[in-house]
Write an enzyme that holds these catalytic residues in place. Structure first.
Site, short mmCIF file in Angstrom:
data_model
loop_
_atom_site.label_atom_id
_atom_site.label_comp_id
_atom_site.label_asym_id
_atom_site.label_seq_id
_atom_site.Cartn_x
_atom_site.Cartn_y
_atom_site.Cartn_z
N CYS A 1 56.69 -30.62 -33.79
CA CYS A 1 56.16 -29.45 -34.51
C CYS A 1 56.64 -28.38 -33.39
O CYS A 1 57.39 -28.75 -32.36
CB CYS A 1 54.49 -29.67 -34.12
SG CYS A 1 53.93 -29.72 -32.42
N CYS B 1 55.78 -28.63 -29.61
CA CYS B 1 56.36 -29.69 -28.98
C CYS B 1 57.98 -29.34 -28.79
O CYS B 1 58.70 -29.63 -27.58
CB CYS B 1 56.50 -31.19 -29.62
SG CYS B 1 54.74 -31.72 -29.23
N GLU C 1 59.72 -42.05 -28.43
CA GLU C 1 59.97 -42.49 -27.28
C GLU C 1 60.78 -41.62 -26.28
O GLU C 1 60.35 -41.50 -24.97
CB GLU C 1 60.43 -43.92 -26.94
CG GLU C 1 59.42 -44.94 -28.00
CD GLU C 1 57.89 -45.08 -27.37
OE1 GLU C 1 57.67 -44.52 -26.13
OE2 GLU C 1 57.14 -45.61 -27.87
N CYS D 1 50.83 -35.78 -29.42
CA CYS D 1 50.54 -34.61 -29.98
C CYS D 1 49.55 -34.72 -30.83
O CYS D 1 49.64 -35.77 -31.40
CB CYS D 1 51.74 -33.98 -30.69
SG CYS D 1 51.44 -32.23 -31.27
#
Lengths: 172, 450
Positions: A163, A166, A129, A139
């Site tokens: 990842c 991100c 969040e 994602c």
């Protein structure tokens, strides 16, 4: 500085561990506080749940200028009008995020309590969040914490890490 | 990069609109909201949406009525109706009017996510399908029928009318007037356009050949039949079959064809299995088949079967006003094909072209322009670039004074025979005292027009 607000949530140990994780992941100081408002204002009698979006709006109203982000953790069961429940909510590029442990707890599903698993799920959903509040979208990477989860098994499947893609976006 | 999904949420409750918007934004969707029907319709003026989430109960125009209006604007849009109290009636009504699905509030997050994902995929597939069909349409599009004369406009209207039905069409007209072009235009404007149009030149087939060509054969049906082979009728399944020069088929083939047209069933040569086919028939001839029926050389019953809808094509000299646009069209076409920067013909040449009789009709005009583009110098075609067709020479004019190659003499002589018989290969073959196959071979060899 990040503010961690508890709303009807008694798990001190969980909050402590969550603080450590957030400080490490987001490289910021995290301060814990209890919410100043009465959560009953957001209760829907017919649904026996609490309106998540309205709580977010209230958190935004109460924001202090020094707080970069606010994460609220609650033990209440959350909903938005069209959905039966939500694990949490955050505004994309907003400043407030909200996570509920109500449906993260194994006991909700009639299973024996598993505090370690609950802690892990809380960390993942909180990071998820907060990721939205930093502008990250869902994602498609199955292991990325930003993968959308609509049931707990999906939360368990993904990791608590971003990842590469991100993470790069978060750093930017 | 995948295209961004766009979503419109229409609900009179602000809390529903906003919470849904915030729920979908992290998906990377472009989300817009509208509090009532008119606002939603206004938003549709400026942008299109992949998915619309629509509340069924709203003040003023309700969700069902709004859905109809939205579908009028964009029929491929996936509309999902949201209702607090689903009744079978409202659900059926919504789905009947084209809703993708309906949901009863509140809905499980996983169900909603899956529903939206599927709706988006379906919408993308529909759009992709339309785009592919459009692509195929451009690949299979027929050559343009060029002309502004009254006759051509009437023919284009007839093509549009007849293409929409499955009716059997007969196209009649002199050689070189574009009978096959019209047949292709009919097929590629019909609902059968995604299936093949199989053309058969009946003039080139003898009675013995035609059977295996039309019906195909089983392995071992005759000497040399090493494999099972589909016939043209079978290949035209769901599409159309075009019988060119239908007036030239022999009595046995006429009988076979009549049977197939009536039953749409046949067996391959040497086989017992009945093959059922669904095809449309388009035929063409430059003969007067009514005369052939009277002479008894063409079966009357077959004639009436084939001549359900008749299209008569005029000779080029009857629509001389179409010569300039045809010339411009051919110049453009061949200039592009040969990569030569021709822009047209000079005015004097155009006048000359308009005055010629063109016995070989549009095909002859096309051949003349093609030759001119080959030999001419851009940007304009001049009289010197144009051939003087053999058929136009006065009969007294002799080529005896000049020694021409034998092949040239043969070419001119066959062209003369074809011109004299109005392009009828059988008659030309009789005049030349050779068989039809020889004439066809020479026509092909010398690229003659008939």
């Amino acid at each position: 500085m990040m503010l961690l607000v508890t709303i009807e949530f008694a798990g001190k140990r969980e909050i402590g561990r969550l603080c450590d994780q957030l400080e490490a992941r987001f490289h910021t100081e995290v301060k814990v506080t209890r919410c100043a408002f009465d959560s009953r204002a957001f209760f829907d009698l017919a649904r026996n749940q609490y309106f998540s979006s309205a709580i977010i709006e209230r958190l935004e109203q109460d924001l202090q200028t020094g707080d970069s982000k606010v994460l609220a953790v609650t033990g209440l069961d959350l909903y938005i009008p069209i959905l039966t429940f939500v694990f949490g909510e955050a505004r994309l590029n907003g400043r407030c995020a909200l996570v509920s442990t109500y449906r993260l707890d194994n006991k909700f599903y009639g299973l024996p309590a598993n505090p370690a698993l609950l802690q892990e799920r809380l960390i993942k959903e909180s990071i998820h969040e907060l990721g939205h509040s930093y502008g990250l979208l869902h994602c498609h990477n199955q292991e990325c914490v930003m993968k959308s989860s609509t049931y707990v098994e999906e939360i368990d499947f993904k990791s608590s890490r971003f990842c590469d893609k991100c993470r790069a976006q978060l750093v930017k | 990069m995948t295209e961004q999904v766009s979503m419109l949420i229409v609900d009179d409750e602000r809390s529903v609109r906003e919470s849904l918007m915030h729920w979908f934004l992290p998906e990377g969707y472009r989300v817009e909201t509208a509090a009532e029907a008119m606002e939603a319709l206004d938003k549709m003026k400026d942008s299109s949406f992949d998915v619309v989430l629509l509340d069924i109960k709203m003040p003023g125009m309700d969700g069902i009525e709004l859905q109809q209006r939205l579908k009028e604007i964009d029929s491929q849009m996936a509309v999902i109706i949201m209702t607090a109290y689903a009744t079978v009636d409202t659900a059926i009504q919504a789905l009947k009017q084209g809703a993708y699905d309906y949901i009863t509030k509140p809905v499980d997050p996983d169900d909603l996510s899956r529903l939206i994902r599927n709706a988006v995929v379906q919408r993308r597939l529909v759009r992709e399908n339309l785009s592919l069909k459009e692509g195929i349409r451009s690949l299979i599009s027929v050559e343009q029928i060029v002309g502004e004369s009254r006759q051509i406009k009437e023919i284009l209207e007839l093509i549009q009318t007849v293409a929409q039905s499955d009716v059997t069409v007969m196209i009649q007209g002199p050689s070189g007037t574009g009978k096959e072009l019209v047949a292709r235009a009919i097929h590629f404007n019909s609902n059968r356009r995604h299936f093949p149009l199989i053309a058969i030149n009946c003039g080139a087939l003898t009675d013995t050949l035609v059977e295996s060509e039309l019906f195909g054969h089983e392995k071992g049906a005759f000497t040399g039949a090493q494999y099972r082979r589909k016939g043209k009728l079978e290949m035209a399944h769901k599409g159309a079959i075009f019988f060119d020069e239908i007036g030239n088929i022999g009595p046995k083939t006429q009988m076979d064809l009549l049977r197939v047209i009536e039953t749409k069933r046949f067996t391959r040569l040497g086989g017992n299995q009945v093959v059922e086919v669904d095809f449309r028939i388009i035929s063409a001839t430059n003969k007067n088949l009514e005369d052939a029926v009277k002479d008894g050389t063409f079966r009357e019953d077959l004639y009436y079967r084939l001549n359900v809808f008749n299209i008569q094509l005029p000779a080029l000299k009857e629509r001389a006003s179409d010569i300039p646009p045809l010339v411009d069209h051919f110049v453009r076409k061949f200039a592009i094909a040969m990569n030569k920067p021709f822009t047209g013909v000079d005015p004097q040449t155009m006048e000359w072209l308009k005055q010629q009789p063109w016995p070989g009709n549009v095909r002859e005009l096309q051949n003349a322009i093609e030759r001119a583009v080959v030999v001419g110098k851009p940007p304009l075609i001049t009289l010197a670039d144009l051939p003087c067709p053999t058929g136009w020479r006065a009969s007294s004019e002799s080529v005896a004074d000049e020694v021409l190659p034998l092949a040239e003499i043969e070419k001119r002589h066959i062209q003369l025979a074809l011109n004299k018989t109005g392009g009828n290969v059988s008659l030309a073959a009789q005049l030349l005292e050779v068989d039809r196959a020889t004439v066809y071979n020479k026509v092909k060899k010398y690229s003659l027009s008939y």
